[in-house]
Design a protein around this motif. Sequence first.
Motif, PDB file in Angstrom:
ATOM      1  N   ALA A  44       9.280 -63.390 -13.771  1.00 42.24           N
ATOM      2  CA  ALA A  44       9.853 -64.575 -13.203  1.00 42.24           C
ATOM      3  C   ALA A  44      11.073 -65.006 -13.969  1.00 42.24           C
ATOM      4  O   ALA A  44      11.957 -65.364 -13.171  1.00 42.24           O
ATOM      5  CB  ALA A  44       8.717 -65.345 -13.124  1.00 42.24           C
ATOM      6  N   ASP A  45      10.878 -65.105 -14.987  1.00 45.10           N
ATOM      7  CA  ASP A  45      11.784 -65.763 -15.902  1.00 45.10           C
ATOM      8  C   ASP A  45      13.265 -64.897 -15.653  1.00 45.10           C
ATOM      9  O   ASP A  45      14.266 -65.789 -15.618  1.00 45.10           O
ATOM     10  CB  ASP A  45      11.523 -65.773 -17.561  1.00 45.10           C
ATOM     11  N   GLU A  46      13.323 -63.539 -15.883  1.00 43.76           N
ATOM     12  CA  GLU A  46      14.452 -62.882 -15.843  1.00 43.76           C
ATOM     13  C   GLU A  46      14.980 -62.793 -14.127  1.00 43.76           C
ATOM     14  O   GLU A  46      16.290 -62.935 -14.191  1.00 43.76           O
ATOM     15  CB  GLU A  46      13.974 -61.474 -16.099  1.00 43.76           C
ATOM     16  N   PHE A  47      14.117 -62.889 -13.414  1.00 41.46           N
ATOM     17  CA  PHE A  47      14.602 -62.744 -11.926  1.00 41.46           C
ATOM     18  C   PHE A  47      15.232 -63.965 -11.523  1.00 41.46           C
ATOM     19  O   PHE A  47      16.393 -64.056 -11.000  1.00 41.46           O
ATOM     20  CB  PHE A  47      13.364 -62.699 -11.047  1.00 41.46           C
ATOM     21  N   ILE A  48      14.646 -65.345 -12.015  1.00 43.15           N
ATOM     22  CA  ILE A  48      15.303 -66.631 -11.895  1.00 43.15           C
ATOM     23  C   ILE A  48      16.734 -66.638 -12.604  1.00 43.15           C
ATOM     24  O   ILE A  48      17.794 -67.089 -12.016  1.00 43.15           O
ATOM     25  CB  ILE A  48      14.468 -67.595 -12.176  1.00 43.15           C
ATOM     26  N   ARG A  49      16.852 -66.402 -13.833  1.00 46.49           N
ATOM     27  CA  ARG A  49      18.039 -66.375 -14.604  1.00 46.49           C
ATOM     28  C   ARG A  49      19.107 -65.149 -14.081  1.00 46.49           C
ATOM     29  O   ARG A  49      20.327 -65.715 -13.922  1.00 46.49           O
ATOM     30  CB  ARG A  49      17.916 -66.042 -16.179  1.00 46.49           C
ATOM     31  N   ASP A  50      18.552 -64.166 -13.780  1.00 41.93           N
ATOM     32  CA  ASP A  50      19.467 -62.970 -12.879  1.00 41.93           C
ATOM     33  C   ASP A  50      20.320 -63.645 -11.666  1.00 41.93           C
ATOM     34  O   ASP A  50      21.295 -63.271 -11.414  1.00 41.93           O
ATOM     35  CB  ASP A  50      18.858 -61.701 -12.721  1.00 41.93           C
ATOM     36  N   HIS A  51      19.466 -64.517 -11.180  1.00 43.87           N
ATOM     37  CA  HIS A  51      20.226 -65.151  -9.930  1.00 43.87           C
ATOM     38  C   HIS A  51      20.718 -66.479  -9.996  1.00 43.87           C
ATOM     39  O   HIS A  51      20.790 -67.493  -9.077  1.00 43.87           O
ATOM     40  CB  HIS A  51      19.033 -65.064  -8.647  1.00 43.87           C
ATOM     41  N   LYS A  52      21.020 -66.681 -11.361  1.00 41.11           N
ATOM     42  CA  LYS A  52      21.711 -68.051 -11.540  1.00 41.11           C
ATOM     43  C   LYS A  52      21.095 -69.225 -11.464  1.00 41.11           C
ATOM     44  O   LYS A  52      21.445 -70.373 -11.470  1.00 41.11           O
ATOM     45  CB  LYS A  52      23.098 -68.144 -10.883  1.00 41.11           C
ATOM     46  N   GLY A  53      19.664 -69.119 -11.724  1.00 46.91           N
ATOM     47  CA  GLY A  53      18.696 -70.459 -11.535  1.00 46.91           C
ATOM     48  C   GLY A  53      18.234 -70.591 -12.982  1.00 46.91           C
ATOM     49  O   GLY A  53      18.291 -69.915 -13.838  1.00 46.91           O
ATOM     50  N   HIS A  54      17.429 -71.961 -13.135  1.00 46.01           N
ATOM     51  CA  HIS A  54      16.791 -71.992 -14.370  1.00 46.01           C
ATOM     52  C   HIS A  54      15.411 -72.295 -14.080  1.00 46.01           C
ATOM     53  O   HIS A  54      15.158 -72.822 -13.315  1.00 46.01           O
ATOM     54  CB  HIS A  54      17.454 -73.210 -14.918  1.00 46.01           C
ATOM     55  N   PRO A  55      14.447 -71.721 -14.778  1.00 46.90           N
ATOM     56  CA  PRO A  55      13.019 -71.830 -14.782  1.00 46.90           C
ATOM     57  C   PRO A  55      12.597 -73.229 -14.932  1.00 46.90           C
ATOM     58  O   PRO A  55      12.982 -73.823 -16.014  1.00 46.90           O
ATOM     59  CB  PRO A  55      12.206 -70.922 -15.690  1.00 46.90           C
ATOM     60  N   SER A  56      12.126 -74.097 -13.957  1.00 43.39           N
ATOM     61  CA  SER A  56      12.231 -75.486 -14.115  1.00 43.39           C
ATOM     62  C   SER A  56      11.143 -75.950 -15.339  1.00 43.39           C
ATOM     63  O   SER A  56      11.466 -77.024 -15.945  1.00 43.39           O
ATOM     64  CB  SER A  56      11.704 -76.328 -12.532  1.00 43.39           C
ATOM     65  N   PHE A  57       9.887 -75.194 -15.398  1.00 46.62           N
ATOM     66  CA  PHE A  57       9.079 -75.363 -16.227  1.00 46.62           C
ATOM     67  C   PHE A  57       9.437 -75.172 -17.795  1.00 46.62           C
ATOM     68  O   PHE A  57       8.679 -75.872 -18.665  1.00 46.62           O
ATOM     69  CB  PHE A  57       7.615 -74.614 -15.961  1.00 46.62           C
ATOM     70  N   LYS A  58      10.182 -74.281 -18.085  1.00 46.43           N
ATOM     71  CA  LYS A  58      10.312 -73.813 -19.340  1.00 46.43           C
ATOM     72  C   LYS A  58      11.213 -74.693 -20.425  1.00 46.43           C
ATOM     73  O   LYS A  58      12.072 -75.178 -19.932  1.00 46.43           O
ATOM     74  CB  LYS A  58      10.986 -72.268 -19.619  1.00 46.43           C
TER      75      LYS A  58
END
Length: 264
Positions: A44-58
């Motif tokens: 999840a972490d890598e997929f979100i960051r690869d698509h220019k998002g940020h994991p909200s919970f982290k």
Amino acid sequence: MIFLKSEEEVLLIKESAQLLGKAHAEVAKWIKPGVATKQLDKVADEFIRDHKGHPSFKGYNGFPSALCISLNDIVVHGFPSQYQLKEGDIISIDCGVKLNGFHSDSAYTYPIGNVSPEVSNLLKRTKQSLYLGIEQAVEGKRVGDIGYAVQTYVEKFGYGVVRELVGHGVGRNLHEGPEVPNYGKKGQGPRLREGIVIAIEPMITLGKRNVVQEKDGWTIRTTDRKPAAHFEHTVLVRKGKAEILTTFKYIEEVTQNTTLMVSV
């Protein structure tokens, strides 16, 4: 504070929500016996960051991971770990994405392989209660109408409704007003207005509703150690009919041919 979103802001939240739905689906591909829950978090972490998002919970109040991973009798806020999934487990995956300055938030509970009929029904009915709550998220209703719809549906099966944790507003902040309990009385609570975006998230237990917080300061577990289920959508209050901004579509494209599917 309760914020009303403009149509332009809603479109930005929708973009965040689409990425979130796709991140959930990437995780769903890995959910099977023998997989460590830390691996799911990495995906999840890598997929979100690869698509220019940020994991909200982290990093949120010190939370260490992109996902809250809650197994069996853990209701919410469980940590990813080296624990390997096994047949008969249930796993709740709760994830948030920040994109374009706006958050989205959703959760889905999966059975691992074959689970007992009573646990399977808990998942199906918790998911159904989410949609019954969403039906109440329309202009002119009140927050209590949402909680009442969830509570009256699940309690007729003898389930417990967790009261210490609630849904919430979503927007530029991960948690905004109003709080959205999964219990309540018709016509009570803040009035819903078009433009309010909320996360509705039934947390329902197979046994009693009582929960305890573990010593890690995060993990919430049922006191009787019976299973709990958790489903969540980010929803826009509209006139006449609520608009669901997050999606389970991508999850269910992955799970439709597997035992992970939770139908209603």
